[in-house]
Motif scaffolding. Structure first.
Motif, short mmCIF file in Angstrom:
data_model
loop_
_atom_site.label_atom_id
_atom_site.label_comp_id
_atom_site.label_asym_id
_atom_site.label_seq_id
_atom_site.Cartn_x
_atom_site.Cartn_y
_atom_site.Cartn_z
N VAL A 1 0.86 -1.19 0.00
CA VAL A 1 0.00 0.00 0.00
C VAL A 1 0.89 1.24 0.00
O VAL A 1 1.56 1.53 1.00
CB VAL A 1 -0.94 0.00 1.22
N GLY A 2 0.91 1.94 -1.14
CA GLY A 2 1.75 3.14 -1.26
C GLY A 2 2.81 2.94 -2.33
O GLY A 2 3.63 2.03 -2.23
N ALA A 3 2.80 3.81 -3.35
CA ALA A 3 3.73 3.67 -4.48
C ALA A 3 4.84 4.72 -4.42
O ALA A 3 5.26 5.25 -5.44
CB ALA A 3 2.97 3.75 -5.80
N GLY A 4 5.29 5.02 -3.21
CA GLY A 4 6.45 5.91 -3.06
C GLY A 4 7.72 5.08 -2.98
O GLY A 4 7.70 3.87 -3.24
N PRO A 5 8.83 5.71 -2.59
CA PRO A 5 10.10 4.97 -2.50
C PRO A 5 10.00 3.73 -1.61
O PRO A 5 10.50 2.66 -1.99
CB PRO A 5 11.07 6.00 -1.89
N ALA A 6 9.35 3.84 -0.46
CA ALA A 6 9.26 2.68 0.45
C ALA A 6 8.52 1.54 -0.23
O ALA A 6 8.92 0.37 -0.12
CB ALA A 6 8.56 3.08 1.74
N GLY A 7 7.46 1.86 -0.97
CA GLY A 7 6.67 0.83 -1.65
C GLY A 7 7.47 0.16 -2.76
O GLY A 7 7.46 -1.06 -2.90
N PHE A 8 8.17 0.97 -3.56
CA PHE A 8 8.93 0.37 -4.66
C PHE A 8 10.12 -0.45 -4.16
O PHE A 8 10.42 -1.52 -4.69
CB PHE A 8 9.39 1.45 -5.65
N TYR A 9 10.79 0.06 -3.11
CA TYR A 9 11.90 -0.75 -2.57
C TYR A 9 11.37 -2.04 -1.95
O TYR A 9 12.03 -3.08 -2.01
CB TYR A 9 12.71 0.06 -1.55
N ALA A 10 10.17 -1.99 -1.37
CA ALA A 10 9.58 -3.22 -0.81
C ALA A 10 9.28 -4.21 -1.94
O ALA A 10 9.53 -5.41 -1.81
CB ALA A 10 8.31 -2.88 -0.03
N ALA A 11 8.76 -3.69 -3.07
CA ALA A 11 8.46 -4.57 -4.21
C ALA A 11 9.75 -5.23 -4.71
O ALA A 11 9.79 -6.45 -4.96
CB ALA A 11 7.81 -3.76 -5.33
#
Ligand code: NAP
Length: 440
Positions: free
Chosen positions: A14-24
């Protein structure tokens, strides 16, 4: 990782910022074969890269290219224009996905808790930065910038970003992607003095040297410090690393203390050891009253001595607060969800600012995400959850028009086409405009 009969695990982020993309990226590495859906409230991805990083720091924004690569992996999908709690609950996501990872940051301002803190002309950094970056939540802010003096409270890099944007000439902003409404307002504004006020001293300030130096290189503004507030040297009690870092900042402040304030038309004035007591004014901000402080054993203590700075606006850049997504508990500090090493509950995790609070650089979110992804892999029980095949019909039944990566590229192309001169893009400032590009 325990696997059932079905294919690879299904993850919702949930959330497409830096934290979300690095999690992906980290989950894709830890769990090959995973299906990863990044759910985002806006029709556009990239979070603070798009709406937080300063519009004149285009080089920093090139990290977006790495996130675009992640978004184009065959097993990664962006599911935009979907708001958790409004369109879908965390409990529903948990029915569709083997693990849910919250990465929606700390989007609200820490309150400026002083009398007059709610007067017209007082703004938090989240809303002010969102305004000049065309974030749809804040595009309508319409800030009062009609006086010659603005006070920015806080001694972090966000305070520097705001002071710099307020002090740059139109020519200096010509290659930025500042919102059109903000560049017009700033061109009309008559700001000659921006005061950056910190409650501690110059050696306790959280500024980084690169950002400080930049303030000494502006076309129309000089950076000014008061020499009596600048120490001769950094303390010997600091670690070698801190001595080096603080020493570089000190060199900047020493040079600012030598600056002739009238050398250019505008000034960015540093003021240390002053904590806000009251914002003054009746209909709007007229001034702000500070109390002088000293730092004792690391704590800020008032001295009883007060002074005022006349100003037409006050912008507080004193940190951010988390939102209690899904009714989940927020920490006592208010800036993150309660969690243990990124785990909130079985199958529910948190990364980035929402995990550790608003700190660090963009890349800090990468190591953060890698740690949490390793934890997720170690605890994962893969069932035969449907993932997006379950989520999509639910959203359709609620008339949610989702957006995907292809839609983002259409919005981006329209923004680039609309840009004039040397601007990289002309950002849409409303959800309506973004969705209109898609014929929605
Ligand atoms: P920050 O670095 O934590 O700075 C917050 C500032 O607010 C501190 O000076 C703090 O003082 C002050 N403050 C807090 N509560 C206050 C109060 N009640 N009254 C007066 N002052 C108060 O936070 P930030 O500037 O929002 O930045 C967030 C993160 O983003 C940081 O990690 C930052 O480095 C990063 N960032 C980086 C860049 C860049 O690299 N260019 C740009 C923007 C942001 P105390 O120290 O006394 O608590």
């Amino acid at each position: 990782m325990t696997t059932g009969q079905g294919p690879g695990p299904k993850f919702a982020i949930v959330g497409a910022g830096p934290a979300g993309f690095y999690a992906a990226e980290a989950l894709d590495t830890e769990c090959p074969g995973a299906e990863i859906d990044i759910i985002e409230r806006l029709p556009t991805p990239f979070g603070l890269i798009r709406a937080g990083v300063a519009p004149d720091h285009q080089t920093t924004k090139t990290i977006q290219d790495a996130f675009e690569q992640i978004a184009q992996r065959p097993n990664v999908r962006i599911v935009g224009n979907v708001e958790v709690d409004r369109d879908v609950t965390i409990a529903e996501l948990a029915q569709f996905y083997d693990a849910v990872v919250l990465a929606s940051g700390a989007p609200d301002d820490a309150p400026l808790d002083v009398p007059g803190g709610d007067l017209p002309g007082v703004y938090g950094a989240a809303e002010f930065v969102g305004w000049y970056n065309a974030h749809p939540d804040h595009a309508g802010l319409d800030p009062l910038l009609d006086r010659d003096s603005v006070v920015v409270i806080g001694n972090g890099n966000v305070a520097i970003d705001i002071a710099r944007i307020l002090s740059k000439s139109a020519a200096e902003l010509a290659t930025s992607d500042i919102a059109a409404h903000a560049s017009e307002r700033l061109a009309q504004a008559r700001i000659s003095d921006v005061h950056i006020v910190g409650r501690r001293g110059p050696l306790e300030a959280k500024f980084t040297t690169v950002e400080l130096r930049e303030l000494g290189e502006l076309e129309e503004a000089v950076a000014v410090a008061e020499s009596h507030q600048i120490p001769d040297a950094v303390g010997s009690e600091l670690s070698p690393r801190d001595r080096r870092v603080k020493g570089k900042n000190l060199e900047c402040f020493k040079s600012f203390a030598q600056t002739d304030p009238s050398a250019k038309a505008r000034r960015i004035r540093f003021q240390f050891n002053a904590r806000p007591l009251e914002v003054l004014g009746n209909e709007r901000v007229e001034a702000i009253c500070f109390e002088r402080t000293r730092v004792e054993n690391g704590q800020v203590a008032g001295t009883g001595e007060t002074f005022e700075i006349a100003c037409g606006a006050v912008i507080s850049a004193i940190g951010y607060r988390a939102r209690p997504l899904g009714g989940l508990a927020v920490s006592a500090t208010g800036d993150r969800l309660t969690n243990t090493d990124g785990r909130i509950a079985p199958g529910l995790y948190v990364v980035g600012w929402l995990r550790r609070g608003p700190s660090g650089k963009i890349g800090t979110n990468r190591t953060d995400a890698e740690d949490v992804a390793a934890l997720i892999r170690s605890e994962l029980v893969v069932g035969d959850k449907p993932g997006l095949a379950g989520l999509k019909p639910l959203l359709a039944s609620r008339n949610v028009r989702t957006t995907d990566y292809v839609d983002w590229k259409k919005i981006e192309a329209a923004e680039i086409a609309a840009a004039s001169g040397d601007k990289p893009r002309c950002k849409f400032a409303t959800m309506h405009e973004m969705l209109a590009v898609l014929g929605a």
